[in-house]
Scaffold this active site. Structure first.
Site, PDB file in Angstrom:
ATOM      1  N   CYS A  88      -4.527   4.708  20.760  1.00 21.82           N
ATOM      2  CA  CYS A  88      -4.288   3.563  21.651  1.00 21.82           C
ATOM      3  C   CYS A  88      -2.988   2.815  21.363  1.00 21.82           C
ATOM      4  O   CYS A  88      -2.663   1.860  22.069  1.00 21.82           O
ATOM      5  CB  CYS A  88      -5.478   2.591  21.573  1.00 21.82           C
ATOM      6  SG  CYS A  88      -5.472   1.570  20.087  1.00 21.82           S
ATOM      7  N   CYS A  92      -1.734   3.607  15.874  1.00 20.40           N
ATOM      8  CA  CYS A  92      -2.869   4.451  16.244  1.00 20.40           C
ATOM      9  C   CYS A  92      -2.426   5.524  17.237  1.00 20.40           C
ATOM     10  O   CYS A  92      -1.788   5.207  18.253  1.00 20.40           O
ATOM     11  CB  CYS A  92      -3.960   3.577  16.863  1.00 20.40           C
ATOM     12  SG  CYS A  92      -5.380   4.493  17.471  1.00 20.40           S
ATOM     13  N   TYR A  95       0.832  -1.208   0.000  1.00 22.03           N
ATOM     14  CA  TYR A  95       0.000   0.000   0.000  1.00 22.03           C
ATOM     15  C   TYR A  95       0.870   1.262   0.000  1.00 22.03           C
ATOM     16  O   TYR A  95       0.525   2.271  -0.621  1.00 22.03           O
ATOM     17  CB  TYR A  95      -1.005  -0.020   1.161  1.00 22.03           C
ATOM     18  CG  TYR A  95      -2.204  -0.880   0.795  1.00 22.03           C
ATOM     19  CD1 TYR A  95      -3.266  -0.341   0.082  1.00 22.03           C
ATOM     20  CD2 TYR A  95      -2.234  -2.239   1.092  1.00 22.03           C
ATOM     21  CE1 TYR A  95      -4.348  -1.127  -0.299  1.00 22.03           C
ATOM     22  CE2 TYR A  95      -3.306  -3.031   0.711  1.00 22.03           C
ATOM     23  CZ  TYR A  95      -4.359  -2.468   0.016  1.00 22.03           C
ATOM     24  OH  TYR A  95      -5.407  -3.249  -0.379  1.00 22.03           O
ATOM     25  N   HIS A 132     -15.126   1.266  -1.687  1.00 24.64           N
ATOM     26  CA  HIS A 132     -14.005   0.403  -1.289  1.00 24.64           C
ATOM     27  C   HIS A 132     -12.981   1.120  -0.418  1.00 24.64           C
ATOM     28  O   HIS A 132     -11.840   0.685  -0.306  1.00 24.64           O
ATOM     29  CB  HIS A 132     -13.340  -0.199  -2.537  1.00 24.64           C
ATOM     30  CG  HIS A 132     -14.220  -1.202  -3.243  1.00 24.64           C
ATOM     31  ND1 HIS A 132     -14.015  -1.617  -4.537  1.00 24.64           N
ATOM     32  CD2 HIS A 132     -15.329  -1.853  -2.820  1.00 24.64           C
ATOM     33  CE1 HIS A 132     -14.951  -2.497  -4.880  1.00 24.64           C
ATOM     34  NE2 HIS A 132     -15.763  -2.643  -3.860  1.00 24.64           N
ATOM     35  N   ASN A 146     -12.797   3.254  -6.560  1.00 22.28           N
ATOM     36  CA  ASN A 146     -11.362   3.518  -6.482  1.00 22.28           C
ATOM     37  C   ASN A 146     -10.957   3.980  -5.091  1.00 22.28           C
ATOM     38  O   ASN A 146     -11.709   4.671  -4.416  1.00 22.28           O
ATOM     39  CB  ASN A 146     -10.971   4.580  -7.510  1.00 22.28           C
ATOM     40  CG  ASN A 146     -11.231   4.110  -8.931  1.00 22.28           C
ATOM     41  OD1 ASN A 146     -11.464   2.919  -9.142  1.00 22.28           O
ATOM     42  ND2 ASN A 146     -11.222   5.012  -9.886  1.00 22.28           N
ATOM     43  N   VAL A 147      -9.739   3.620  -4.718  1.00 27.18           N
ATOM     44  CA  VAL A 147      -9.228   4.033  -3.406  1.00 27.18           C
ATOM     45  C   VAL A 147      -8.275   5.230  -3.531  1.00 27.18           C
ATOM     46  O   VAL A 147      -7.778   5.730  -2.530  1.00 27.18           O
ATOM     47  CB  VAL A 147      -8.536   2.852  -2.671  1.00 27.18           C
ATOM     48  CG1 VAL A 147      -9.525   1.741  -2.398  1.00 27.18           C
ATOM     49  CG2 VAL A 147      -7.330   2.332  -3.448  1.00 27.18           C
ATOM     50  N   CYS A 152      -8.663  -0.422  18.369  1.00 28.61           N
ATOM     51  CA  CYS A 152      -9.814   0.369  18.861  1.00 28.61           C
ATOM     52  C   CYS A 152     -10.760   0.779  17.743  1.00 28.61           C
ATOM     53  O   CYS A 152     -11.826   1.323  18.010  1.00 28.61           O
ATOM     54  CB  CYS A 152      -9.338   1.589  19.639  1.00 28.61           C
ATOM     55  SG  CYS A 152      -8.641   2.898  18.592  1.00 28.61           S
TER      56      CYS A 152
END
Ligand code: OAD
Length: 296
Positions: free
Chosen positions: A206, A203, A67, A171, A102-103, A182
């Site tokens: 948390c 994160c 990614y 998506h 699409n992302v 969390c």
């Protein structure tokens, strides 16, 4: 089935409600690879190793690396004429809803270019003036409002307008992350250091491991997005399908909603799609070449 831009233009011009439904093909001319077909991502990579919850549980470092690589590639891409034409259509026409699989963030960036162009022409509509899409509230920005400098004001106005043309995302977004502990969601654009487990994004609330906030195979679509998109499609007089093979459900069934409600289907795509037999108008061509004339 007609193959005429003029027929499509007439359908779009008289439709009270339009859903524009996009897939990877709308970003192809920006240099973003599609999933299927020659050069598609799923030709080079195996989805079960990179785009499933099991893959992330097994090897989060590998999934983040992929990614991160796709994000870096997107940074070098610019919205193309199709993104800008769609943005302009949303900002100037009432009753238009954009739904994307699409992302990437090219629809948003295309809408910003469209808003900037319209502002230069003195045609940027006031909030709410272009109907449903334009009257949608802009996403929360967070933080207190700092006073704007003079030269920032037009830019801020254009950005606010562009935010009103944001797509419904079926998506998710590659620039958002979600905590695996969390569940907190956050915009996440920082570079990803996937050199080890310890350096992966965490994160802020948390300390749990973040994951890309995208829909992977086997996962349900974002709460509300599918329902909102399907309701808009069912009410639409025209569904304009751009650059999707129509292979992935439930997103692909959006077109059935429009057909079920008695609406028409216009498909713009240079390759074969699952909709070719049901399209009322089929325009064989690249989105960036066809859409400016169709929506202008
Ligand atoms: P696909 O890769 O399945 O289809 C891309 C479509 O774009 C094909 O029909 C191409 O012919 C078309 N195309 C290529 N160049 C184009 C251009 N210049 N203009 C217009 N069209 C062009 O991508 P999607 O249908 O978007 O899901 O794939 C759907 C989902 O499958 C994705 O959202 C992703 C993937 O697995 C998830 O990750 C959950």
């Amino acid at each position: 089935m007609a193959d005429e831009p003029a027929t499509a233009r007439a359908l779009l011009a008289r439709a009270a409600g339009v859903v524009v439904f996009t897939g990877a093909g709308v970003s192809a001319e920006s240099g973003v690879p599609t999933f299927r077909g020659p050069g598609g991502l799923w030709k080079a990579f195996r989805p079960e190793q990179l785009a499933t919850p099991e893959a992330f549980a097994r090897d989060p470092r590998l999934v983040w690396e992929w990614y991160g690589w796709r994000r870096d590639a997107l940074a070098a891409c610019r919205p193309n004429l199709a993104h800008v034409a769609i943005g302009r259509f949303l900002l100037t026409r009432a009753g238009v809803t954009l739904v994307t699989q699409n992302v990437d963030d090219l629809h948003e960036r295309g809408a910003l270019e469209a808003a900037t162009g319209l502002a230069r022409e003195g045609r940027l509509p006031a909030a709410g003036a272009a109907g449903d899409a334009a009257s949608r509230p802009a996403p929360e920005r967070g933080g207190g409002a700092a006073p704007l400098l003079d030269d920032e004001q037009p830019r801020a106005a254009n950005a606010a307008a562009a935010a009103r043309a944001a797509p419904i995302r079926l998506h998710g977004s590659i620039f958002h992350a979600r905590c695996t502990r969390c569940g907190a969601r956050t915009e996440h654009r920082a570079a990803v250091d996937a050199s080890s487990l310890a350096t992966l994004p965490r994160c802020g609330a948390c300390g749990g491991l973040l994951r890309p906030d995208v829909v992977w195979f086997g996962e349900v679509l974002p709460e509300g997005a599918l329902e909102t998109a399907f309701a808009a499609a069912a009410a639409a007089e025209v569904c304009l399908v751009v650059g999707t093979a129509g292979a992935v459900h439930p997103a692909a069934a959006l077109v059935d909603e429009t057909r079920g409600g008695g609406g028409r289907v216009v498909v713009v795509d240079p390759g074969e799609t699952a909709y070719d037999d049901v399209a009322d108008v089929r325009l064989w061509g690249a989105a960036g070449e066809v859409l400016p004339g169709l929506l202008g």
